[in-house]
Design an enzyme around this catalytic site. Structure first.
Site, PDB file in Angstrom:
ATOM      1  N   GLY A 126      40.510   0.319  33.974  1.00  0.00           N
ATOM      2  CA  GLY A 126      40.576  -0.662  35.048  1.00  0.00           C
ATOM      3  C   GLY A 126      40.091  -2.013  34.581  1.00  0.00           C
ATOM      4  CG  ASP A 313      47.296  -1.724  31.102  1.00  0.00           C
ATOM      5  OD1 ASP A 313      47.936  -0.932  30.394  1.00  0.00           O
ATOM      6  OD2 ASP A 313      46.571  -2.609  30.638  1.00  0.00           O
TER       7      ASP A 313
END
Length: 554
Positions: A126, A313
């Protein structure tokens, strides 16, 4: 009226993400959540950024400030500077006293990865140093503001969450340059640096010819604020879809549906009728994202941009350029151009359409669980995915036709041109700009050649030039149209490096000059600027570590 005070700025706050999505239930309530840990559910983690010590102003985007209706004086306002250098205690109601970080899954070229996560589960991926601190509405449009280098989050995987001035200057300048080029992109708001906060990173020694960094360097820590309608990524949708497939928790499917609905609301609502059934909205979303993604990659190819690391991502689900890490712009034309030392040929310049298709595959896969039991919607979703390559090819053909001033695409002419460009070692930007003058003689194009050409090659060029000129219409109109798509200047790393090196010593004049030049990339620069910005890459910068190639270290 422009927003002139921090109090007026605060009144723009409107936190749709925090209001409509779920926080990690294991998060602290106050945002003091900075240690690496696994995050198992929820859409975001409340996190407070870590302030820079004694932050100093480096730059702000006059263009974006104007677009947002902000007074330029705000960039020097004490509370504004504090907020966007990481001190969220400057926030005032109705602003929130914390920011937020988000998780995502990792896929590389369509292959799912989990073992690279420090926990071996995928629950640690993340935003390790990206912390959003504000979401609001300006001139009727919603924007999210995110600190890059704002300190550690639960996703930092043991790192410090900081960004160095070098990478911050690059991202700050690149985002606004791409916007001026007409390429969909995140934007740059401000850039602040600390002279007392330093971070140590691997980098290249002076005059290094090493592929990988060969020294450790102490760098000034900096924070740049990037701005976008949202920062939702394909990898985020993947994360929630994987949780559904694994039956990770009872609310997994609900959380997937919530984040897809939020994506539609944030990035596609003007194009998707809210009265449609949700399954129909999902199908519409798939088609619209395909349109945006294929157009985006065609823009990249048009201006010579290489993302370098186009994982899922790093792929914005809103269809714009995101995450200026190991990017570069092609100077010496090479279809295999790849500025990032760890990127490999699969993420090189001319492989970007294939990388985009791999990311789209992951996007499609993430949407499928929401359509289970609806065979008609699934069939249409699959049909949209199956049409990606054709849609991508159509965008690329249209792009090449525009660059060459052709009414219709001519595959034979384009393919022969690309072969001649590669054999002649041309500069990508200078070549197409000189071609935009529609020269009769090859000598004008030779200004873009890095090496002398043979008599045989010159003959092939002259033949190509004659056939190309026979296909175009009105010369004046065609030349003007070509100059609108073929920029006069480009990003050249050997001109950027001195700017961030000088900024580290407190001199930002080179950054200001680059901002000015990059704001009008299709206008031929004045003679004194052209001597710097409209020229071939000097020989000493070929194979130079940190200039011709660089690691992702930032």
């Amino acid at each position: 009226m422009p927003t002139t005070t921090f109090a007026e700025f605060a009144q723009r706050a409107d936190y749709s993400l925090l209001n409509s999505l779920r926080p990690d239930p294991q998060a602290s309530g106050d945002g003091h959540d900075h240690r690496p840990r696994q995050v198992f559910s929820g859409h975001y983690v409340p996190v407070t950024p870590t302030p820079l010590a004694a932050p100093e102003f480096v730059a702000h985007s006059r263009t974006l400030f104007n677009d947002l209706g902000l007074s330029e004086a705000l960039a020097h306002d004490d509370q504004f500077r504090r907020l966007f250098s990481g001190d969220i205690s400057a926030a005032q109601e109705p602003m929130r006293p914390f920011g937020w970080a988000t998780g995502y899954a990792l896929s590389i070229y369509g292959s799912e990865y989990t073992q690279q996560c420090p926990f071996g589960t995928g629950n640690g991926y993340g935003d390790g140093r990206a912390i959003s601190v504000f979401e609001g509405v300006f001139n009727g449009q919603r924007w999210e503001m995110q600190l890059k280098g704002g300190g550690p989050t639960p996703y930092c995987r043991g790192a410090d969450g900081r960004a160095v001035l070098r990478s911050s200057v690059r991202e700050f300048l690149a985002q606004e340059f791409m916007h001026a080029l007409g390429v969909p992109t995140s934007r740059s708001l401000t850039l602040y640096v600390s002279r007392s906060d330093t971070v140590r990173r691997p980098w290249y020694s002076p005059n290094s010819r090493s592929i990988d960094p060969d020294v450790l360097v102490d760098n000034p820590a900096a924070i740049t604020t990037r701005v976008a309608p949202s920062f939702l990524r394909v990898g985020q949708l993947e994360l929630f879809a994987r949780r559904v497939r694994r039956q990770a928790h009872p609310d997994a499917r609900s959380e997937l549906q919530m984040i897809v609905a939020h994506l539609i609301e944030r990035n596609y609502r003007q194009e998707i009728d809210p009265a449609l059934a949700f399954s129909e909205q999902v199908v519409e979303l798939a088609e619209l994202f395909r349109t945006r993604l294929t157009a985006l990659v065609a823009h990249w190819m048009r201006v010579g941009y290489c993302q370098g690391n186009f994982n899922s991502d790093n792929c914005a689900a809103g269809g714009f350029t995101l995450d200026y890490g190991p990017f570069g712009f092609c100077e010496l034309f090479d279809p295999r151009f790849q500025p990032w030392t760890a990127g490999g040929e699969h993420f090189c310049f001319f492989n970007q359409p294939a990388a985009a298709e791999a990311n789209y595959q992951m996007f499609w896969s993430a949407l499928r669980p929401l359509l289970e039991g609806n065979s008609g919607a699934l069939a249409r979703l699959d049909q949209i995915r199956d049409g990606f390559a054709g849609a991508m090819q159509q965008e690329l053909e249209a792009m090449w036709a525009r660059k060459l001033g052709l009414i219709t695409y001519d595959a034979e002419l384009v393919n022969e041109l690309l072969q001649l460009m590669e054999r002649s070692k041309v500069d990508y930007t200078i070549f197409f700009r000189r071609l935009s003058d529609i020269p009769e003689q090859l000598s004008a194009l030779k200004e873009s050649f890095y090496l002398p050409s043979s008599e045989e090659l010159d003959g092939q060029w002259s033949s190509w030039l004659e056939r190309w000129r026979a296909l175009i219409g009105d010369l004046s109109e065609t030349s003007a149209a070509m100059q609108r798509v073929n920029p006069a200047i480009t990003w050249r790393e050997w001109l950027i490096a001195p700017a961030y090196e000088q900024a580290a010593q407190g001199d930002t004049r080179a950054i200001q000059e680059l901002q000015a030049v990059f704001s009008h990339p299709y206008e031929a620069p004045a003679a004194e600027l052209a001597a710097t910005y409209d020229r071939l890459k000097p020989k000493e910068f070929f194979n130079a570590g940190g200039v011709s190639h660089y690691s992702c270290s930032s």
